[in-house]
Write a protein that holds these residues in place. Structure first.
Motif, PDB file in Angstrom:
ATOM      1  N   MET A  80      37.723 -14.603 -26.650  1.00 18.39           N
ATOM      2  CA  MET A  80      36.739 -14.952 -25.839  1.00 18.39           C
ATOM      3  C   MET A  80      35.496 -13.929 -26.035  1.00 18.39           C
ATOM      4  SD  MET A  80      36.976 -17.833 -24.061  1.00 18.39           S
ATOM      5  CE  MET A  80      36.172 -17.724 -22.660  1.00 18.39           C
ATOM      6  N   GLY A  81      34.483 -14.322 -26.274  1.00 19.47           N
ATOM      7  CA  GLY A  81      33.501 -13.378 -26.484  1.00 19.47           C
ATOM      8  C   GLY A  81      33.082 -12.468 -27.826  1.00 19.47           C
ATOM      9  N   CYS A  82      33.949 -13.521 -28.700  1.00 20.34           N
ATOM     10  CA  CYS A  82      33.862 -12.923 -30.121  1.00 20.34           C
ATOM     11  C   CYS A  82      32.563 -12.507 -30.580  1.00 20.34           C
ATOM     12  CB  CYS A  82      34.427 -13.884 -30.977  1.00 20.34           C
ATOM     13  SG  CYS A  82      34.696 -13.189 -32.741  1.00 20.34           S
ATOM     14  N   PRO A  83      32.114 -11.535 -31.046  1.00 23.31           N
ATOM     15  CA  PRO A  83      30.670 -11.177 -31.420  1.00 23.31           C
ATOM     16  C   PRO A  83      30.320 -11.866 -32.547  1.00 23.31           C
ATOM     17  CG  PRO A  83      32.035  -9.162 -31.908  1.00 23.31           C
ATOM     18  CD  PRO A  83      32.767 -10.174 -30.958  1.00 23.31           C
ATOM     19  N   ALA A  84      31.267 -12.517 -33.344  1.00 23.17           N
ATOM     20  CA  ALA A  84      31.032 -12.827 -34.735  1.00 23.17           C
ATOM     21  C   ALA A  84      31.102 -14.536 -34.592  1.00 23.17           C
ATOM     22  CB  ALA A  84      32.212 -12.530 -35.799  1.00 23.17           C
ATOM     23  N   LEU A  85      31.037 -14.912 -33.412  1.00 22.70           N
ATOM     24  CA  LEU A  85      31.152 -16.476 -33.021  1.00 22.70           C
ATOM     25  C   LEU A  85      29.794 -17.110 -33.572  1.00 22.70           C
ATOM     26  CD1 LEU A  85      32.476 -18.574 -31.398  1.00 22.70           C
ATOM     27  CD2 LEU A  85      30.973 -18.215 -29.644  1.00 22.70           C
ATOM     28  N   GLU A  86      28.804 -16.946 -33.418  1.00 24.36           N
ATOM     29  CA  GLU A  86      27.492 -17.393 -34.043  1.00 24.36           C
ATOM     30  C   GLU A  86      27.533 -17.389 -35.525  1.00 24.36           C
ATOM     31  OE1 GLU A  86      23.812 -16.547 -32.160  1.00 24.36           O
ATOM     32  OE2 GLU A  86      24.913 -16.813 -30.073  1.00 24.36           O
ATOM     33  N   PRO A  87      27.540 -16.162 -36.097  1.00 29.54           N
ATOM     34  CA  PRO A  87      27.805 -16.063 -37.715  1.00 29.54           C
ATOM     35  C   PRO A  87      28.738 -17.086 -38.182  1.00 29.54           C
ATOM     36  CG  PRO A  87      27.728 -14.038 -36.700  1.00 29.54           C
ATOM     37  CD  PRO A  87      27.807 -14.705 -35.475  1.00 29.54           C
ATOM     38  N   MET A  88      29.925 -17.116 -37.764  1.00 30.72           N
ATOM     39  CA  MET A  88      30.489 -18.135 -38.113  1.00 30.72           C
ATOM     40  C   MET A  88      30.448 -19.495 -37.958  1.00 30.72           C
ATOM     41  SD  MET A  88      34.533 -16.619 -36.936  1.00 30.72           S
ATOM     42  CE  MET A  88      34.105 -16.674 -35.295  1.00 30.72           C
ATOM     43  N   GLN A  89      29.906 -20.107 -36.731  1.00 28.81           N
ATOM     44  CA  GLN A  89      29.345 -21.255 -36.847  1.00 28.81           C
ATOM     45  C   GLN A  89      28.222 -21.665 -37.715  1.00 28.81           C
ATOM     46  OE1 GLN A  89      28.557 -20.802 -32.314  1.00 28.81           O
ATOM     47  NE2 GLN A  89      29.161 -22.939 -32.306  1.00 28.81           N
ATOM     48  N   ARG A  90      27.273 -20.640 -37.872  1.00 28.03           N
ATOM     49  CA  ARG A  90      26.074 -20.774 -38.708  1.00 28.03           C
ATOM     50  C   ARG A  90      26.655 -21.052 -40.351  1.00 28.03           C
ATOM     51  NH1 ARG A  90      23.455 -17.498 -36.649  1.00 28.03           N
ATOM     52  NH2 ARG A  90      23.860 -15.468 -37.657  1.00 28.03           N
ATOM     53  N   ALA A  91      27.589 -20.274 -40.607  1.00 27.25           N
ATOM     54  CA  ALA A  91      28.189 -20.177 -42.119  1.00 27.25           C
ATOM     55  C   ALA A  91      28.958 -21.469 -42.250  1.00 27.25           C
ATOM     56  CB  ALA A  91      29.462 -19.139 -42.212  1.00 27.25           C
ATOM     57  N   MET A  92      29.547 -22.257 -41.231  1.00 30.71           N
ATOM     58  CA  MET A  92      30.248 -23.548 -41.383  1.00 30.71           C
ATOM     59  C   MET A  92      29.240 -24.635 -41.634  1.00 30.71           C
ATOM     60  SD  MET A  92      33.690 -23.144 -39.051  1.00 30.71           S
ATOM     61  CE  MET A  92      33.316 -22.010 -37.560  1.00 30.71           C
ATOM     62  N   GLU A  93      28.197 -24.545 -40.674  1.00 30.65           N
ATOM     63  CA  GLU A  93      27.245 -25.477 -40.805  1.00 30.65           C
ATOM     64  C   GLU A  93      26.459 -25.583 -42.107  1.00 30.65           C
ATOM     65  OE1 GLU A  93      25.825 -25.136 -36.006  1.00 30.65           O
ATOM     66  OE2 GLU A  93      24.779 -24.070 -37.404  1.00 30.65           O
ATOM     67  N   GLU A  94      26.264 -24.190 -42.749  1.00 28.44           N
ATOM     68  CA  GLU A  94      25.505 -24.314 -43.956  1.00 28.44           C
ATOM     69  C   GLU A  94      26.339 -24.656 -45.116  1.00 28.44           C
ATOM     70  OE1 GLU A  94      24.670 -19.844 -44.138  1.00 28.44           O
ATOM     71  OE2 GLU A  94      23.027 -20.030 -42.813  1.00 28.44           O
ATOM     72  N   LYS A  95      27.752 -24.288 -45.157  1.00 34.58           N
ATOM     73  CA  LYS A  95      28.662 -25.127 -46.002  1.00 34.58           C
ATOM     74  C   LYS A  95      28.692 -26.575 -46.033  1.00 34.58           C
ATOM     75  CE  LYS A  95      30.534 -21.515 -48.343  1.00 34.58           C
ATOM     76  NZ  LYS A  95      30.509 -21.380 -49.799  1.00 34.58           N
ATOM     77  N   VAL A  96      28.769 -27.170 -44.845  1.00 35.93           N
ATOM     78  CA  VAL A  96      28.674 -28.532 -44.667  1.00 35.93           C
ATOM     79  C   VAL A  96      27.482 -29.148 -45.143  1.00 35.93           C
ATOM     80  CG1 VAL A  96      28.878 -30.589 -42.772  1.00 35.93           C
ATOM     81  CG2 VAL A  96      30.457 -28.517 -42.862  1.00 35.93           C
ATOM     82  N   ALA A  97      26.275 -28.430 -44.660  1.00 41.20           N
ATOM     83  CA  ALA A  97      24.995 -29.036 -45.153  1.00 41.20           C
ATOM     84  C   ALA A  97      24.779 -28.993 -46.816  1.00 41.20           C
ATOM     85  CB  ALA A  97      23.870 -28.185 -44.473  1.00 41.20           C
ATOM     86  N   ALA A  98      25.353 -27.953 -47.339  1.00 42.34           N
ATOM     87  CA  ALA A  98      25.414 -27.761 -48.754  1.00 42.34           C
ATOM     88  C   ALA A  98      26.343 -28.999 -49.611  1.00 42.34           C
ATOM     89  CB  ALA A  98      25.920 -26.440 -49.145  1.00 42.34           C
TER      90      ALA A  98
END
Length: 104
Positions: free
Chosen positions: A60-78
């Motif tokens: 909980m409170g992982c500081p990499a949460l948003e970068p991980m979400q963004r990276a997954m979204e970018e892969k799916v969009a690609a």
């Protein structure tokens, strides 16, 4: 480039495509292991071009949460999919979720 876009649009995104793309994303804190190998990706569903990914961060409170979400979204969009990345906190992550490849 227009031809590449046409090919991407004509290709239907599959669950296997998404898992393979997510397996290319390194963990932000331990880049020698992917998010898939780390076991944070719980589920992938694809329906009519919409891709839902459920994942549980390592804590909980992982500081990499948003970068991980963004990276997954970018892969799916690609891949040509419409991403929905959901953080699932109802089941905590443990090292038992690391895949055999990730343990190596």
């Amino acid at each position: 480039m227009a031809r590449e876009r046409q090919v991407a649009l004509s290709h239907k995104v599959t669950v296997d495509d998404v898992w393979a793309a997510l397996a290319e994303i390194p963990d932000p804190e331990i880049p020698v292991i992917s998010l898939v190998e780390l076991g944070v990706v719980k589920e992938v569903e694809v329906e009519d071009g919409r891709v839902r990914i459920d994942f549980t961060p390592t804590f909980m409170g992982c500081p990499a949460l948003e970068p991980m979400q963004r990276a997954m979204e970018e892969k799916v969009a690609a891949l040509g999919g419409e991403p929905e990345v959901r953080v699932v906190l109802d089941d905590s992550w443990s090292t038992d979720r690391i895949t055999p490849a990730g343990r190596e």
